[in-house]
Design an enzyme around this catalytic site. Structure first.
Site, PDB file in Angstrom:
ATOM      1  N   CYS A 114       2.766  16.523  -3.997  1.00  0.00           N
ATOM      2  CA  CYS A 114       1.404  16.422  -3.442  1.00  0.00           C
ATOM      3  C   CYS A 114       1.036  17.626  -2.578  1.00  0.00           C
ATOM      4  CB  CYS A 114       1.250  15.138  -2.643  1.00  0.00           C
ATOM      5  SG  CYS A 114       1.373  13.678  -3.684  1.00  0.00           S
ATOM      6  N   HIS A 250      -5.156  16.282   1.730  1.00  0.00           N
ATOM      7  CA  HIS A 250      -4.634  15.590   0.552  1.00  0.00           C
ATOM      8  C   HIS A 250      -5.119  14.146   0.618  1.00  0.00           C
ATOM      9  CE1 HIS A 250      -2.189  13.936  -2.504  1.00  0.00           C
ATOM     10  NE2 HIS A 250      -1.302  13.386  -1.703  1.00  0.00           N
ATOM     11  N   ASN A 280      -4.852   8.806  -5.400  1.00  0.00           N
ATOM     12  CA  ASN A 280      -3.984   9.943  -5.085  1.00  0.00           C
ATOM     13  C   ASN A 280      -3.709  10.716  -6.381  1.00  0.00           C
ATOM     14  OD1 ASN A 280      -1.920  11.704  -4.460  1.00  0.00           O
ATOM     15  ND2 ASN A 280      -0.714  10.198  -3.307  1.00  0.00           N
TER      16      ASN A 280
HETATM   17  N1  ACO Z   1      -0.853  -5.525  -3.492  1.00  0.00           N
HETATM   18  C1  ACO Z   1      -0.495  -6.487  -2.624  1.00  0.00           C
HETATM   19  N2  ACO Z   1       0.586  -6.375  -1.816  1.00  0.00           N
HETATM   20  C2  ACO Z   1       1.305  -5.221  -1.879  1.00  0.00           C
HETATM   21  C3  ACO Z   1       0.977  -4.191  -2.772  1.00  0.00           C
HETATM   22  C4  ACO Z   1      -0.141  -4.366  -3.605  1.00  0.00           C
HETATM   23  N3  ACO Z   1      -0.556  -3.436  -4.477  1.00  0.00           N
HETATM   24  N4  ACO Z   1       1.879  -3.196  -2.611  1.00  0.00           N
HETATM   25  C5  ACO Z   1       2.736  -3.583  -1.661  1.00  0.00           C
HETATM   26  N5  ACO Z   1       2.403  -4.814  -1.209  1.00  0.00           N
HETATM   27  C6  ACO Z   1       3.031  -5.617  -0.192  1.00  0.00           C
HETATM   28  C7  ACO Z   1       4.479  -5.223   0.042  1.00  0.00           C
HETATM   29  O1  ACO Z   1       5.310  -5.861  -0.912  1.00  0.00           O
HETATM   30  C8  ACO Z   1       4.731  -5.723   1.459  1.00  0.00           C
HETATM   31  O2  ACO Z   1       4.973  -7.128   1.385  1.00  0.00           O
HETATM   32  P1  ACO Z   1       6.074  -7.781   2.342  1.00  0.00           P
HETATM   33  O3  ACO Z   1       5.570  -7.545   3.730  1.00  0.00           O
HETATM   34  O4  ACO Z   1       6.036  -9.211   1.900  1.00  0.00           O
HETATM   35  O5  ACO Z   1       7.354  -7.071   2.045  1.00  0.00           O
HETATM   36  C9  ACO Z   1       3.367  -5.535   2.133  1.00  0.00           C
HETATM   37  O6  ACO Z   1       2.419  -5.377   1.077  1.00  0.00           O
HETATM   38  C10 ACO Z   1       3.307  -4.320   3.062  1.00  0.00           C
HETATM   39  O7  ACO Z   1       3.881  -3.197   2.391  1.00  0.00           O
HETATM   40  P2  ACO Z   1       3.960  -1.782   3.068  1.00  0.00           P
HETATM   41  O8  ACO Z   1       4.525  -0.800   2.096  1.00  0.00           O
HETATM   42  O9  ACO Z   1       4.614  -1.881   4.405  1.00  0.00           O
HETATM   43  O10 ACO Z   1       2.391  -1.484   3.273  1.00  0.00           O
HETATM   44  P3  ACO Z   1       1.679  -0.282   4.007  1.00  0.00           P
HETATM   45  O11 ACO Z   1       0.705  -0.804   4.972  1.00  0.00           O
HETATM   46  O12 ACO Z   1       2.682   0.745   4.492  1.00  0.00           O
HETATM   47  O13 ACO Z   1       0.820   0.381   2.830  1.00  0.00           O
HETATM   48  C11 ACO Z   1       0.987   2.259   1.301  1.00  0.00           C
HETATM   49  C12 ACO Z   1       1.453   0.851   1.671  1.00  0.00           C
HETATM   50  C13 ACO Z   1      -0.489   2.188   0.919  1.00  0.00           C
HETATM   51  C14 ACO Z   1       1.833   2.771   0.153  1.00  0.00           C
HETATM   52  C15 ACO Z   1       1.156   3.208   2.505  1.00  0.00           C
HETATM   53  O14 ACO Z   1       2.422   3.044   3.059  1.00  0.00           O
HETATM   54  C16 ACO Z   1       0.978   4.686   2.156  1.00  0.00           C
HETATM   55  O15 ACO Z   1      -0.122   5.136   1.850  1.00  0.00           O
HETATM   56  N6  ACO Z   1       2.038   5.473   2.276  1.00  0.00           N
HETATM   57  C17 ACO Z   1       1.987   6.938   2.106  1.00  0.00           C
HETATM   58  C18 ACO Z   1       1.820   7.338   0.675  1.00  0.00           C
HETATM   59  C19 ACO Z   1       1.735   8.829   0.642  1.00  0.00           C
HETATM   60  O16 ACO Z   1       1.030   9.466   1.408  1.00  0.00           O
HETATM   61  N7  ACO Z   1       2.495   9.454  -0.200  1.00  0.00           N
HETATM   62  C20 ACO Z   1       2.602  10.909  -0.141  1.00  0.00           C
HETATM   63  C21 ACO Z   1       1.954  11.578  -1.183  1.00  0.00           C
HETATM   64  S1  ACO Z   1       2.430  10.996  -2.761  1.00  0.00           S
HETATM   65  C22 ACO Z   1       3.352  12.245  -3.544  1.00  0.00           C
HETATM   66  O17 ACO Z   1       3.854  13.187  -2.974  1.00  0.00           O
HETATM   67  C23 ACO Z   1       3.600  12.017  -4.986  1.00  0.00           C
END
Ligand code: ACO
Length: 323
Positions: A114, A250, A280
């Protein structure tokens, strides 16, 4: 006088197929509400079965050339950021080179996930500053839909496909902070964080593999490192946050975008946001946002723009440029 890399054209391409969040509700235990509130994403574009990264990159490149009133033969080099090149080799960049009718110069891919576009822009700037090229097409293009595990709700709802391009040209400028062009870049990586975000396939496994991400861990690193790299690049340009007209970040998650702007002390009115419509798109997200931001009339000549990104590696960085 100082030789600067000035943006003289932008363009982008998005596949025709749009997938709204609601489409996932039938196949996965997820909801439009969860995706929207946790990521800010409402929809994303997905490439057609016969559409490749180099196809999309070519369309974006042609749009940037048209925007600048130039042709492929006017370009010396192509630097293409992607983690989803059509083939293991040759590079997607050389495929674009052939497709736009460029028979001289050179073309290569940069892979920093990314952060790829920021790395590509920094490399292109070095090529121009050192006199190795006069006009460089810098492209970000991805088909992340091909490396999604479509049964994994924690990743597959977040990504999309697309391409964006900017055309840089060497121009002599007075050598002050008011110069047009790239004023500073800052690149970083830390390979100890490989397991937070990776693809579990490749030449080593004889398979393409799927993206695996510990999203909440990546999130934790993101705001801190993005604000830090933006600060470092601004400082090395002799500028500060107060000088910034636009942050073009990004586009991974609206909460990361908001958190970074807040840490930099800048209001969201100064941020170009496209994550709701594109998801993304990895290395494509910043050039897509630059092109859309210009089309919307947000980014104008003379504006100070800061781009920043973080992704797999971890790799992160930023570029400060005057439009
Ligand atoms: N729908 C419903 N529930 C979901 C989903 C979904 N699509 N995906 C995950 N959950 C659940 C999880 O299972 C978890 O449930 P649990 O509490 O029962 O275990 C709960 O939601 C919370 O999960 P988290 O991962 O802690 O959620 P978070 O608030 O952190 O959001 C997200 C997740 C959107 C992925 C966030 O962490 C994020 O944006 N992270 C950074 C991503 C990023 O910037 N990546 C870098 C670039 S990508 C690259 O380089 C290729």
């Amino acid at each position: 006088m100082t030789r600067r890399a000035v943006v003289i054209g932008t363009g982008h391409y998005l596949p025709e197929r749009v997938v709204e969040n609601a489409e996932f509700e039938d196949k996965l235990d997820t909801s439009d509400e969860w995706i929207r509130s946790r990521s800010g994403i409402e929809r994303r574009h997905i490439a057609a079965d016969d559409e490749t990264t180099s196809d999309m990159a070519t369309q974006a490149a042609l749009a940037a050339l048209t925007d600048a009133g130039l042709e492929g033969s006017d370009v010396d080099a192509i630097v293409l950021a992607t983690s989803t090149a059509d083939l293991t080799f040759p590079s997607a960049a050389t495929m674009v080179q052939a497709a736009i009718g460029m028979t001289k110069g050179f073309a290569f891919d940069v892979q920093a996930v990314c952060a790829g576009f920021v790395y590509a822009l920094s490399n292109a700037n070095a090529l121009i500053a050192s006199g190795q090229a006069n006009r460089v097409l810098v492209i970000g293009a991805e088909t992340f839909s091909r490396i999604m595990d479509w049964t994994d709700r924690s990743t597959c709802v977040l990504f999309g496909d697309g391409a964006g391009a900017v055309l840089l040209e060497a121009q002599d400028q007075p050598g002050t902070t008011d110069d047009r062009g790239i004023l500073a870049t800052d690149l970083n990586s830390d390979g100890r964080y490989k397991d937070l975000l990776y693809v579990d396939g490749g030449v080593g496994t004889r398979s393409t593999g799927h993206l695996r991400m510990q999203g909440n861990q990546v999130f934790r690193h993101a705001v801190e490192k993005l604000a830090q790299t933006a600060h470092t690049a601004l400082e090395s340009a002799g500028l500060g946050a107060d000088d910034v007209d636009w942050i073009v970040p990004h586009q991974a998650n609206i909460r990361i975008i908001q958190g970074t702007a807040k840490k930099m002390g800048l209001p969201m009115e100064k941020v170009v946001v496209t994550v709701q419509d594109h998801g993304n798109t990895s290395a494509a997200s910043i050039p897509l946002a630059l092109s859309v931001g210009k089309k919307r009339g947000q980014i104008k000549e003379g504006d100070l723009v800061v781009t920043e990104a973080i992704g797999g590696g971890l790799a992160w960085g930023s570029v400060v440029l005057r439009w």
